[in-house]
Enzyme design. Structure first.
Site, PDB file in Angstrom:
ATOM      1  N   SER A 131       0.993  -1.384  -0.304  1.00  0.00           N
ATOM      2  CA  SER A 131       0.157  -0.190   0.003  1.00  0.00           C
ATOM      3  C   SER A 131       0.846   1.185   0.067  1.00  0.00           C
ATOM      4  CB  SER A 131      -1.171  -0.007   1.205  1.00  0.00           C
ATOM      5  OG  SER A 131      -1.996   0.871   1.078  1.00  0.00           O
ATOM      6  N   ASP A 141     -10.058  -4.950  -4.330  1.00  0.00           N
ATOM      7  CA  ASP A 141      -9.619  -3.908  -3.505  1.00  0.00           C
ATOM      8  C   ASP A 141     -10.310  -2.573  -3.373  1.00  0.00           C
ATOM      9  OD1 ASP A 141      -7.936  -1.923  -2.172  1.00  0.00           O
ATOM     10  OD2 ASP A 141      -5.903  -2.788  -2.890  1.00  0.00           O
ATOM     11  N   HIS A 199      -8.094  -4.950  -0.099  1.00  0.00           N
ATOM     12  CA  HIS A 199      -6.857  -4.704   0.045  1.00  0.00           C
ATOM     13  C   HIS A 199      -5.834  -5.482   1.034  1.00  0.00           C
ATOM     14  CE1 HIS A 199      -4.240  -1.025  -0.128  1.00  0.00           C
ATOM     15  NE2 HIS A 199      -4.307  -0.811   1.026  1.00  0.00           N
TER      16      HIS A 199
END
Length: 274
Positions: free
Chosen positions: A95, A225, A254
């Site tokens: 991320s 996601d 995610h």
């Protein structure tokens, strides 16, 4: 486990487990190196040295007022790798940490880097702009900021119990322990630091950084996601990174490093051995 002190006096906490080829991990917002514990343990018991730090303002690192942006995050990572004098490192970022890895390579090159991994990562650019019309409108990130200022504890609980792990999807089976662990990591981080990091992960354009990748790169992204949509993240990044492989986890959210950890850990190990 230890700390280094950066040039601007910030203490960066890191874990250093195992022995063997080196893997360095960069975590997501607003988490810490603890979010990598499953992969760290797995790799450390499979013959690898695994280093994971808490980004400035996160976890057990200092909470400085300044430097809460990608250039400084990347420079902190560079100072850590230089201080430990590790070579042939595989850099893996999740991320926001994927942005950190991209900006590190953009600013510092790959003299210490053997391979790279971008996992549910924010590059090349999340924000909707004239040049990135498919991005996420600024109003969404303004909403994050508003929610954080209003009640950070509730905001973090809502993220973890909802879109991060896909627990808001029909038929999902939430893990309260995982939600609580996410919340705890977030609340350990600095309020100002995590607030300013929203701008860093959403508005930084990593396009030119990705074009500088010259090492084998594994890109893993879930196609459900809700935080970093795959078309804005993994698929777009794979078109910019030479010698990259995109692996799509069907139906994955995610936070796939936890929800799909057995598959994910195995995929990382195979990539390291290749």
């Amino acid at each position: 486990m230890g700390t280094i002190t950066t040039k601007d006096g910030t203490q960066i906490y890191y874990k250093d487990w195992g022995a063997g080829p080196v893997v360095a991990l960069s975590h997501g917002w607003p988490l810490s190196s603890d979010s990598w514990e499953s992969l760290m343990y797995f790799l450390a018991t499979n013959g690898y040295r695994v280093i994971a730090h808490d980004r400035r303002g996160h976890g057990r690192s200092s909470q400085p007022s300044e430097g809460n942006e990608m250039d400084t995050y990347a420079d902190d990572l560079a100072e850590l790798l230089d201080r430990l004098d590790v070579k042939e490192v595989t850099l893996i970022g999740f991320s926001t940490g994927g942005g950190e890895v991209a900006r590190y390579i953009g600013r510092h090159g790959t003299k210490r880097v053997r391979k790279a991994g971008l996992i549910s990562a924010v590059p090349p650019l999340m924000l909707k702009t004239d040049q990135n019309p498919g991005g996420i409108p600024i109003e969404v990130f303004d909403g994050f900021r508003k929610a954080q200022l209003a009640n950070r504890a509730d905001f973090y609980r809502d993220v973890a119990s909802g879109p991060f792990y896909g627990y808001n999807r029909p038929g999902a089976k939430p893990s309260q322990g995982l939600i609580d662990f996410w919340w705890l990591q977030g609340m350990m981080a600095g309020h100002k630091n995590t607030f300013e990091c929203i701008k860093a992960f959403s508005e930084t354009d990593f396009t030119e950084d990705l074009k500088k990748f010259d090492v084998p790169t594994l890109i893993i992204h879930g196609d459900d996601d809700q935080v970093v949509p795959i078309d804005r993240g993994g698929r777009a990044a794979s078109e910019l990174v030479k010698n990259s492989k995109l692996v799509v986890y069907e139906g994955a959210p995610h936070g796939l490093t936890d929800t799909h950890k057995d598959r994910f850990n195995a995929d990382i190990l195979a990539f390291l051995k290749a």
